[in-house]
Design a protein around this motif. Sequence first.
Motif, short mmCIF file in Angstrom:
data_model
loop_
_atom_site.label_atom_id
_atom_site.label_comp_id
_atom_site.label_asym_id
_atom_site.label_seq_id
_atom_site.Cartn_x
_atom_site.Cartn_y
_atom_site.Cartn_z
N SER A 33 0.87 -1.34 0.02
CA SER A 33 0.04 -0.19 0.11
C SER A 33 0.88 1.26 0.02
N PRO A 34 0.40 2.40 -0.39
CA PRO A 34 1.11 3.61 -0.23
C PRO A 34 1.93 3.93 1.09
N GLY A 35 1.19 3.32 2.08
CA GLY A 35 1.69 3.61 3.36
C GLY A 35 2.65 2.55 3.97
N GLY A 36 2.79 1.50 3.08
CA GLY A 36 3.68 0.45 3.44
C GLY A 36 3.12 -0.88 3.27
N GLU A 37 3.89 -1.86 3.46
CA GLU A 37 3.38 -3.40 3.57
C GLU A 37 2.21 -3.62 4.62
N ILE A 38 1.14 -4.30 4.38
CA ILE A 38 0.04 -4.67 5.28
C ILE A 38 0.15 -6.06 5.42
N ASP A 39 0.20 -6.65 6.73
CA ASP A 39 0.10 -7.87 6.92
C ASP A 39 -1.36 -8.20 7.02
N VAL A 40 -1.68 -9.52 6.36
CA VAL A 40 -2.97 -10.27 6.51
C VAL A 40 -3.26 -11.30 7.01
N SER A 41 -4.69 -11.49 7.40
CA SER A 41 -4.70 -12.83 8.27
C SER A 41 -6.26 -13.24 7.54
N VAL A 42 -6.70 -14.44 8.13
CA VAL A 42 -7.89 -15.17 7.57
C VAL A 42 -8.67 -15.70 8.84
#
Length: 80
Positions: A33-42
Amino acid sequence: DQFIVSVANASLDIVSGIGERMRMIVGTSSLDSPGGEIDVSVSVGGTLARPGEEFAIILGRLQGLLRKAALTDGNRVVIG
């Protein structure tokens, strides 16, 4: 977002294993993202369809399991 995965001829152990593999794969992913990397989960809810059971009943059970997974800090698999 929510989606459904249908697996033929599965046991609860198989459904649980598939859910855990999905959770692990997503957990090692990230989004740029423009603000940096975003961790994801499910969060995963899994169940078995019973003979003659209507889809609406199965879906309701899945939604309840998914809610339970999400409300307990997410990033987990709940089978029932």
